[in-house]
Design a protein around this motif. Sequence first.
Motif, PDB file in Angstrom:
ATOM      1  N   PHE A 197      -2.930   7.187  -7.176  1.00  0.00           N
ATOM      2  CA  PHE A 197      -4.230   6.719  -6.700  1.00  0.00           C
ATOM      3  C   PHE A 197      -4.576   5.366  -7.325  1.00  0.00           C
ATOM      4  CE2 PHE A 197      -4.314  11.329  -6.533  1.00  0.00           C
ATOM      5  CZ  PHE A 197      -4.749  11.558  -5.240  1.00  0.00           C
ATOM      6  N   ARG A 239       0.805  -1.222   0.000  1.00  0.00           N
ATOM      7  CA  ARG A 239       0.000   0.000   0.000  1.00  0.00           C
ATOM      8  C   ARG A 239       0.838   1.272   0.000  1.00  0.00           C
ATOM      9  NH1 ARG A 239      -5.386  -0.471   3.803  1.00  0.00           N
ATOM     10  NH2 ARG A 239      -6.510  -1.948   2.519  1.00  0.00           N
ATOM     11  N   LYS A 273      -8.107   3.214  -7.104  1.00  0.00           N
ATOM     12  CA  LYS A 273      -9.466   3.292  -6.576  1.00  0.00           C
ATOM     13  C   LYS A 273     -10.288   2.105  -7.051  1.00  0.00           C
ATOM     14  CE  LYS A 273      -9.546   8.354  -6.286  1.00  0.00           C
ATOM     15  NZ  LYS A 273     -10.259   9.581  -6.666  1.00  0.00           N
ATOM     16  N   LYS A 323      -6.416   2.385  -0.213  1.00  0.00           N
ATOM     17  CA  LYS A 323      -5.783   2.534   1.099  1.00  0.00           C
ATOM     18  C   LYS A 323      -6.813   2.736   2.202  1.00  0.00           C
ATOM     19  CE  LYS A 323      -1.473   4.583  -0.625  1.00  0.00           C
ATOM     20  NZ  LYS A 323      -0.602   5.783  -0.613  1.00  0.00           N
ATOM     21  N   GLU A 324      -7.995   3.213   1.838  1.00  0.00           N
ATOM     22  CA  GLU A 324      -9.035   3.491   2.828  1.00  0.00           C
ATOM     23  C   GLU A 324      -9.955   2.301   3.059  1.00  0.00           C
ATOM     24  OE1 GLU A 324      -8.939   6.282   4.451  1.00  0.00           O
ATOM     25  OE2 GLU A 324      -7.271   7.005   3.245  1.00  0.00           O
ATOM     26  N   ASP A 359     -10.531   5.058  -2.576  1.00  0.00           N
ATOM     27  CA  ASP A 359      -9.103   4.754  -2.566  1.00  0.00           C
ATOM     28  C   ASP A 359      -8.857   3.442  -1.835  1.00  0.00           C
ATOM     29  OD1 ASP A 359      -6.243   4.741  -1.935  1.00  0.00           O
ATOM     30  OD2 ASP A 359      -6.276   6.794  -2.671  1.00  0.00           O
TER      31      ASP A 359
END
Length: 768
Positions: A570, A565, A572, A579-580, A577
Amino acid sequence: MAVVSVNIEGQQLLIQADTESGPQATTGPESEAVRSPGGPGVVDQIAPRLKAMLRVARYHGIELDPNEFRAAKSKPIPEAADLSQWAQNGGMWARAVRIRWSHLLRFEQSGPVVLLFSDGGAGILMGASAERNVVLLKSVNAPDDAEGVPIDELRLLRVWSGEAVLLRPTPSYIPADAPFTFSWLVDLVRLESRPLRDIGIASFTLSILTILPPLIVMTVVNKVLQFNSTSTLALLTAIIAVVFIYETLLGHARRLIINVVGARLDTKLHLHVFSRLLRLPLDYFERHPAGETMYRLAQVYRIREFLTGKLLSTFLDLITLCVLIPVMFYINFTLAWMVLFCAAVITAIIFAFLAPLRRRYQQVVDAETWKAAALGETVVGIKTVKALGLEPQRKTLWDERVADAGKARLAFGQFANWPQTLVTPIERVMVLGTMLIGAYLAMNDQTGYMVGSLFAFMMIAQRVAQPLVGLARLVEDYEEVGAAIGEAASVLNRPLESASNSAGLRPKLAGNISFDDLTFSYMGTKTPALDHVTFDVPAGTMFGIVGRSGSGKSTIARLLQGINRDYSGFLKLDGVDLKEINLRHLRQGLGVVLQDNFLFRGSIRDNIIAGRPGLTLSDAMRAAHLAGAAEFIERMPNGYDTYIEEGSPNLSGGQRQRLAIARALIHNPSILILDEATSALDPESEAVVSANLMRIASGRTMVIVSHRLASLTECDQILVMDQGKVLDVAPHSVLLERCGLYRQLWFQQNRHLGTRHGHLAAVPPGVA
């Protein structure tokens, strides 16, 4: 009036309650059809208890998967413990409890609680009012905006026996996230404060009882023998008998408590270690040999033995010393100081040797680590060793590792022998020296009581000497345990994949993928594996990725799985995203098939439904049929119950690969990633998988990483990568016309077709 209907033993029991405000809620016979997240189909009926859990989890922002619920087949009604475990596996804090009405009244603003009814149903406790003596109950089928219905104690207790499940999001910081250090271990022991208190009380009592035999001996010598007092002897005999019985029973109870505490500490330690191990990122295992990791984690056994053995016994010895040392000074002040002086000299000697012992022991650890790495590598790669006849080379390597470890241990043992050599005469002085000096003092004693005191002091001194020496040597043992903690911590204290299982968003994945100016480099390299990569994959697209070796194809698949990560730019999924996104939720929405897939020991059915243990044989059969594996499974003697040994020697490579595809499809993923999944297949197996690709891709996004271009001709779009950069994105026919690298790769792989394909005949020979 509002009515909550609960079915008990075939009868409808109505709970009536006054509703002063808000809409009414009823529990009716209807059931909602719920599509499980990523599940293989629509679940027509969900048990009310599961519905309640789903509603409360959704209230906290977490989506539980009904297909992951696992309970014994003999339990038609989900039990509280199973529901709690299901929620914990989903990343929540959950507890199955039995509570009273008075406890319910305290849940005024604590969030919803699942109440389990006696008939197998459930309700959702939304709040309580202690002033009105009612709780606010909501049906599992009530709308989300419906308010709870006030229910009094009498009506609720007719259908509720006290079972409930408490649910909360996992706290942001949990003990399992704490670094693995000695202080963490101390905190772990401190959690057992109540049984440790009982052990301390028992040890203190036993220490007092150990004073009685020396005092009785002193009395026998000074009173009974000197004055021939038979009555005193009889009294002392009775006291000794009572003390021995009490000491035996108390010692038995203390040992039982110690065993319980040891077992609990052992269990917590192993659970913590395995939990941390599972949460380590994949790149750690790729950069460290399995044998090295296993050896470092095996040091936990040394730590466990220290916690439940020497540390606990030293703690008990301290209690004994606190009682015996004052008695020693009471009996004879001079001899007591002599014992303490010898103990201080022993402590000083051990402290003087600590630093060099630590350095030599680290050499032992390093040598043992390399030895374990060689052993683990040989076991893991035993097929290659046998196939290439590498037994002599591996034996030579093993001999070198064993020799290095033996030399290190010999050097450590020889040096560690010196403090023992120096301490031994001091230990003898502590016991025999005090006896000689005590005898000299007794000969010059005019009262006649010194002889009995000397006997008593010698008995107590023997009990004191061993704990004092053990206390001094505990420091030496701590150095070894400190090294063991360092070894285990070098694995367990690595950065984890995620702070907690509940961290991150849990969006519904439809399959839209977007790379926007993404750059990624592996640790320790300067050349980026992906360099400003940008492309889009619409949901439901069959998307291929090709390129030379090292072009970044598999790196894209790794990033999609959240393995790495630490990229810039980006990535998505459906506009969110990556990472979220919660890692567990992400990987549950993905299906991944690798070039070399591992099958677990167990039946074929268990391997197919490994990710969804709540599914049935029919689900496994559906996935196997979709993957083209049903045909060979049904030809096996035991079908789906065929047992697979470690390494799956009874299956061919193509069969293993098709089972891996079935395992990836079992939960109907919205995104399916095939990372060189067909490159190791034989032509027949590849033909079967390729024939099913269109059927597999139906309704989902499919990302196929492959160096075989013939398997990608049906893809909607094909991404061509070279040295980490995007060269082109287009369908197969377009790439043949405008992408030189793709055309070159196609010609190299299909030159055997000659001029049977017009587009091949037109390719200039120099291109190849």
